[in-house]
Design a protein around this motif. Structure first.
Motif, PDB file in Angstrom:
ATOM      1  N   SER A   1      24.942  16.930 -24.069  1.00  0.00           N
ATOM      2  CA  SER A   1      24.905  15.473 -24.199  1.00  0.00           C
ATOM      3  C   SER A   1      23.584  14.945 -24.779  1.00  0.00           C
ATOM      4  CB  SER A   1      25.253  14.818 -22.869  1.00  0.00           C
ATOM      5  OG  SER A   1      25.849  13.573 -23.122  1.00  0.00           O
ATOM      6  N   TYR A   2      23.397  13.644 -24.649  1.00  0.00           N
ATOM      7  CA  TYR A   2      22.306  12.991 -25.381  1.00  0.00           C
ATOM      8  C   TYR A   2      21.406  12.180 -24.457  1.00  0.00           C
ATOM      9  CZ  TYR A   2      26.071   9.461 -25.426  1.00  0.00           C
ATOM     10  OH  TYR A   2      27.092   8.605 -25.089  1.00  0.00           O
ATOM     11  N   LEU A   3      21.218  12.730 -23.251  1.00  0.00           N
ATOM     12  CA  LEU A   3      20.436  12.011 -22.257  1.00  0.00           C
ATOM     13  C   LEU A   3      19.233  12.849 -21.854  1.00  0.00           C
ATOM     14  CD1 LEU A   3      23.593  11.048 -20.202  1.00  0.00           C
ATOM     15  CD2 LEU A   3      22.372   9.582 -21.837  1.00  0.00           C
ATOM     16  N   SER A   4      18.083  12.191 -21.775  1.00  0.00           N
ATOM     17  CA  SER A   4      16.889  12.908 -21.353  1.00  0.00           C
ATOM     18  C   SER A   4      16.406  12.299 -20.038  1.00  0.00           C
ATOM     19  CB  SER A   4      15.841  12.756 -22.458  1.00  0.00           C
ATOM     20  OG  SER A   4      14.734  13.524 -22.164  1.00  0.00           O
ATOM     21  N   TRP A   5      16.120  13.147 -19.077  1.00  0.00           N
ATOM     22  CA  TRP A   5      15.788  12.710 -17.716  1.00  0.00           C
ATOM     23  C   TRP A   5      14.292  12.944 -17.529  1.00  0.00           C
ATOM     24  CZ3 TRP A   5      17.408   9.759 -14.035  1.00  0.00           C
ATOM     25  CH2 TRP A   5      17.200  10.021 -12.686  1.00  0.00           C
ATOM     26  N   ILE A   6      13.536  11.862 -17.483  1.00  0.00           N
ATOM     27  CA  ILE A   6      12.081  11.976 -17.624  1.00  0.00           C
ATOM     28  C   ILE A   6      11.375  11.479 -16.354  1.00  0.00           C
ATOM     29  CG2 ILE A   6      10.106  11.324 -19.064  1.00  0.00           C
ATOM     30  CD1 ILE A   6      12.110  10.703 -21.326  1.00  0.00           C
ATOM     31  N   ASP A   7      10.533  12.344 -15.817  1.00  0.00           N
ATOM     32  CA  ASP A   7       9.776  12.009 -14.605  1.00  0.00           C
ATOM     33  C   ASP A   7       8.432  11.385 -15.028  1.00  0.00           C
ATOM     34  OD1 ASP A   7       8.392  11.882 -12.257  1.00  0.00           O
ATOM     35  OD2 ASP A   7       8.596  14.018 -11.753  1.00  0.00           O
TER      36      ASP A   7
ATOM     37  N   LEU B   1      22.327  15.809 -32.702  1.00  0.00           N
ATOM     38  CA  LEU B   1      21.815  15.665 -31.335  1.00  0.00           C
ATOM     39  C   LEU B   1      20.835  16.791 -30.987  1.00  0.00           C
ATOM     40  CD1 LEU B   1      24.980  14.490 -29.327  1.00  0.00           C
ATOM     41  CD2 LEU B   1      23.105  13.095 -30.237  1.00  0.00           C
ATOM     42  N   ASP B   2      21.068  17.963 -31.568  1.00  0.00           N
ATOM     43  CA  ASP B   2      20.141  19.069 -31.353  1.00  0.00           C
ATOM     44  C   ASP B   2      18.762  18.713 -31.928  1.00  0.00           C
ATOM     45  OD1 ASP B   2      19.305  21.681 -30.644  1.00  0.00           O
ATOM     46  OD2 ASP B   2      19.604  22.312 -32.717  1.00  0.00           O
ATOM     47  N   LYS B   3      18.768  18.144 -33.158  1.00  0.00           N
ATOM     48  CA  LYS B   3      17.480  17.721 -33.741  1.00  0.00           C
ATOM     49  C   LYS B   3      16.837  16.670 -32.848  1.00  0.00           C
ATOM     50  CE  LYS B   3      18.897  18.279 -38.531  1.00  0.00           C
ATOM     51  NZ  LYS B   3      19.384  17.570 -39.687  1.00  0.00           N
ATOM     52  N   ASN B   4      17.658  15.739 -32.375  1.00  0.00           N
ATOM     53  CA  ASN B   4      17.102  14.646 -31.577  1.00  0.00           C
ATOM     54  C   ASN B   4      16.537  15.131 -30.235  1.00  0.00           C
ATOM     55  OD1 ASN B   4      18.079  13.114 -33.666  1.00  0.00           O
ATOM     56  ND2 ASN B   4      19.330  11.760 -32.413  1.00  0.00           N
ATOM     57  N   ARG B   5      17.231  16.098 -29.605  1.00  0.00           N
ATOM     58  CA  ARG B   5      16.706  16.536 -28.291  1.00  0.00           C
ATOM     59  C   ARG B   5      15.373  17.256 -28.479  1.00  0.00           C
ATOM     60  NH1 ARG B   5      19.882  21.953 -26.105  1.00  0.00           N
ATOM     61  NH2 ARG B   5      20.152  22.894 -28.137  1.00  0.00           N
TER      62      ARG B   5
ATOM     63  N   PHE C   1      19.249   9.472 -26.418  1.00  0.00           N
ATOM     64  CA  PHE C   1      18.734   9.789 -27.756  1.00  0.00           C
ATOM     65  C   PHE C   1      19.826   9.911 -28.820  1.00  0.00           C
ATOM     66  CE2 PHE C   1      18.610  13.951 -25.429  1.00  0.00           C
ATOM     67  CZ  PHE C   1      19.472  14.698 -26.226  1.00  0.00           C
ATOM     68  N   ALA C   2      21.000   9.329 -28.561  1.00  0.00           N
ATOM     69  CA  ALA C   2      22.059   9.346 -29.583  1.00  0.00           C
ATOM     70  C   ALA C   2      21.858   8.182 -30.540  1.00  0.00           C
ATOM     71  CB  ALA C   2      23.426   9.268 -28.912  1.00  0.00           C
ATOM     72  N   THR C   3      20.776   8.273 -31.262  1.00  0.00           N
ATOM     73  CA  THR C   3      20.430   7.224 -32.202  1.00  0.00           C
ATOM     74  C   THR C   3      19.624   7.870 -33.320  1.00  0.00           C
ATOM     75  OG1 THR C   3      19.527   4.982 -32.315  1.00  0.00           O
ATOM     76  CG2 THR C   3      18.298   6.539 -30.949  1.00  0.00           C
TER      77      THR C   3
ATOM     78  N   GLU D   1      26.052   5.083 -24.885  1.00  0.00           N
ATOM     79  CA  GLU D   1      26.852   4.898 -26.108  1.00  0.00           C
ATOM     80  C   GLU D   1      26.025   5.462 -27.255  1.00  0.00           C
ATOM     81  OE1 GLU D   1      27.778   0.267 -24.877  1.00  0.00           O
ATOM     82  OE2 GLU D   1      27.341   0.746 -26.940  1.00  0.00           O
ATOM     83  N   MET D   2      26.695   5.852 -28.335  1.00  0.00           N
ATOM     84  CA  MET D   2      25.960   6.415 -29.469  1.00  0.00           C
ATOM     85  C   MET D   2      25.874   5.397 -30.609  1.00  0.00           C
ATOM     86  SD  MET D   2      27.201  10.370 -29.669  1.00  0.00           S
ATOM     87  CE  MET D   2      28.970  10.323 -29.492  1.00  0.00           C
ATOM     88  N   ASP D   3      24.767   5.479 -31.355  1.00  0.00           N
ATOM     89  CA  ASP D   3      24.558   4.555 -32.478  1.00  0.00           C
ATOM     90  C   ASP D   3      25.021   5.182 -33.794  1.00  0.00           C
ATOM     91  OD1 ASP D   3      23.402   2.795 -30.733  1.00  0.00           O
ATOM     92  OD2 ASP D   3      21.343   3.372 -31.198  1.00  0.00           O
ATOM     93  N   PHE D   4      26.165   5.838 -33.791  1.00  0.00           N
ATOM     94  CA  PHE D   4      26.630   6.485 -35.024  1.00  0.00           C
ATOM     95  C   PHE D   4      27.983   5.915 -35.423  1.00  0.00           C
ATOM     96  CE2 PHE D   4      24.404  10.180 -32.798  1.00  0.00           C
ATOM     97  CZ  PHE D   4      23.185   9.916 -33.403  1.00  0.00           C
ATOM     98  N   GLN D   5      28.304   6.069 -36.698  1.00  0.00           N
ATOM     99  CA  GLN D   5      29.627   5.622 -37.134  1.00  0.00           C
ATOM    100  C   GLN D   5      30.701   6.488 -36.488  1.00  0.00           C
ATOM    101  OE1 GLN D   5      29.708   5.612 -41.400  1.00  0.00           O
ATOM    102  NE2 GLN D   5      27.812   4.460 -41.510  1.00  0.00           N
ATOM    103  N   VAL D   6      31.836   5.859 -36.245  1.00  0.00           N
ATOM    104  CA  VAL D   6      32.934   6.572 -35.580  1.00  0.00           C
ATOM    105  C   VAL D   6      33.553   7.589 -36.555  1.00  0.00           C
ATOM    106  CG1 VAL D   6      35.257   6.211 -34.625  1.00  0.00           C
ATOM    107  CG2 VAL D   6      33.375   4.721 -33.944  1.00  0.00           C
ATOM    108  N   ALA D   7      34.048   8.697 -36.020  1.00  0.00           N
ATOM    109  CA  ALA D   7      34.620   9.777 -36.841  1.00  0.00           C
ATOM    110  C   ALA D   7      35.801   9.268 -37.677  1.00  0.00           C
ATOM    111  CB  ALA D   7      35.083  10.911 -35.934  1.00  0.00           C
ATOM    112  N   GLU D   8      35.890   9.778 -38.881  1.00  0.00           N
ATOM    113  CA  GLU D   8      36.901   9.321 -39.851  1.00  0.00           C
ATOM    114  C   GLU D   8      38.342   9.402 -39.321  1.00  0.00           C
ATOM    115  OE1 GLU D   8      36.075   7.653 -42.445  1.00  0.00           O
ATOM    116  OE2 GLU D   8      38.198   7.410 -42.914  1.00  0.00           O
ATOM    117  N   PRO D   9      38.762  10.501 -38.685  1.00  0.00           N
ATOM    118  CA  PRO D   9      40.160  10.546 -38.214  1.00  0.00           C
ATOM    119  C   PRO D   9      40.467   9.440 -37.195  1.00  0.00           C
ATOM    120  CG  PRO D   9      39.138  12.722 -38.085  1.00  0.00           C
ATOM    121  CD  PRO D   9      38.041  11.758 -38.420  1.00  0.00           C
TER     122      PRO D   9
END
Ligand SMILES: Cc1ncc(COP(=O)(O)O)c(C=O)c1O
Length: 399
Positions: free
Chosen positions: A334-340, A308-312, A380-382, A46-54
């Motif tokens: 997307s906003y997921l990082s897969w870390i070994d 999300l680009d900045k966050n990744r 990282f959607a935060t 889930e993302m920690d951002f406000q929902v889009a206005e429309p």
């Protein structure tokens, strides 16, 4: 931890408005209820951002007009999806072949119920969204897993590679369905047109149906174009069923609405066997929020992708700086990082170790496939502040 709220999230800004940690802790969704207050939660998608206005607008209007009944006819859905798919991906799906289900999970399960019988085999490619196995079990299918393999060699920007020999053998072994995750969760991998074409050729030759879960498609970054499975060619349309939603792209999973899309009369008719109630079990609010997202959610999505680009990039920098022995590749969607985390020897379940010792929660890698217990999935959607705080905590515990 002090994290301020910047108000306003209209979708025209290049910088996103973030919700404060105090406000997020009042959220009733799984992400913010799953762990004690002292744990920073970066697991569920889930993302920690406000929902889009429309979307906010249509929801507020419906609530204020007490318009909260059952979902009935909604011709707007097919048209809105066609608008989104054509403006975003150059694909013009047939609006009349767009059906509704309560969520992507329900859409895939109901589809599997009518195109397979218990005991049939289904192909998946781990590491993959855990419900791919759960849905297959729910429909009494036998899972054939051909994992993607990781190497240092990058091909088309990807270090995770499909094992074509094993995939071909699986197709020839009599599987009935190949369930693909495109873009891929947790790898952020966007299948190329050439790869999808190879799936099409195998499916046509071996009488296999490909179900393409495209829920992450709206979140694809520009360096790797997303190819909708049904946009490839007529052969793809004769073997392909797409299940998708606005729920991931616009963060409205709690509203419960997804779509099942075909582009072939014979497959469309085959899916007429899906129980009619599947449509009515989706929510009225979810369906009209989805229409708003597909019709008017483009500018917000563009602003989201900038953030999300900045966050990744931030995540990759923090991995190098704070946990340099970890291995992760930048996701193309997307906003997921897969870390070994193998190099850190954190025991059988590094995610459990980190909840305990770093007070930070990730999804344990083992949920995505048996070979992946040393991985964690980070969301990282935060805000950058929360991401930095998570890495501070992790590096203090293991770095
Ligand atoms: C690939 C994939 N499919 C489906 C879902 C869940 O979708 P829904 O809530 O619509 O069932 C997710 C959620 O993260 C996902 O990553």
């Amino acid at each position: 931890m002090e994290i301020g709220i910047k108000e306003c999230n209209t979708g025209t800004m290049s910088d996103f408005g973030f919700l404060s940690i105090d406000e997020l802790r009042t959220h009733k969704s799984e992400k913010w209820r799953g762990f004690p207050q002292d744990v920073l939660p970066l697991p569920v998608a889930e993302m920690d951002f406000q929902v889009a206005e429309p979307i906010r607008k249509v929801l507020l209007e419906m609530v204020s007009h007490s318009d909260l009944g059952y979902l009935g006819s909604i011709p707007e859905m097919g048209e809105a999806f066609k608008h989104f798919a054509s403006s975003r991906f150059g694909w013009k799906p047939d609006p009349l072949q767009v059906r509704i289900a309560a969520d992507v999970g329900v859409g895939i399960v109901e589809t599997l119920r009518v195109i397979t019988k218990p005991g049939d085999s289904i192909l998946i490619n781990s590491p993959v969204y855990p419900n791919f196995s759960a849905w297959s079990e729910e429909t009494h299918l036998s899972v054939v897993d051909v994992p993607l393999t990781h190497t240092d060699i990058e091909i088309d920007g990807n270090n995770w590679h499909l094992n074509w020999d094993a995939i071909e053998k699986a197709y020839q072994s009599g599987i009935k369905v190949h369930l693909i995750c495109n873009p891929h969760n947790p790898l952020g991998r966007v299948y190329t047109r050439a790869e999808l074409l190879r799936f099409v050729e195998l499916a046509v030759a071996n009488n296999v149906i490909v179900i393409s879960d495209e829920i992450h498609a709206p979140l694809t970054f520009s360096e790797q174009p997303f190819t909708p499975f049904l946009a490839i060619d007529d052969r793809a349309r004769s073997v392909g069923i797409t299940v998708t939603a606005a729920s991931k792209g616009w963060n409205i999973a709690g509203l419960k609405c997804a779509i099942i899309v075909t582009e072939d009369e014979a497959l469309f008719e085959r899916l007429n066997a899906i129980a009619p109630a599947t449509h009515y079990r989706a929510s009225l609010l979810g369906a009209f929020a989805t229409v708003a997202a597909f019709r008017e959610g483009g500018p917000w999505l563009d602003a989201l992708l900038l953030q999300l680009d900045k966050n990744r990039n931030l995540v990759q920098e923090l991995i190098s700086e704070k946990i340099p022995a970890a291995v992760a590749h930048i996701p193309h969607s997307s906003y997921l990082s897969w870390i070994d985390l193998s190099a850190y020897n954190l025991g059988d379940n590094p995610a459990a170790y980190l909840v305990e010792n770093a007070k930070t929660a990730f999804v344990p890698g083992e949920r995505f496939g048996k070979d992946f217990s040393q991985f964690i999935r980070l969301n990282f959607a935060t805000s950058p502040e929360i991401i930095k705080e998570a890495f501070e905590r992790v590096s203090a515990a293991i770095g």
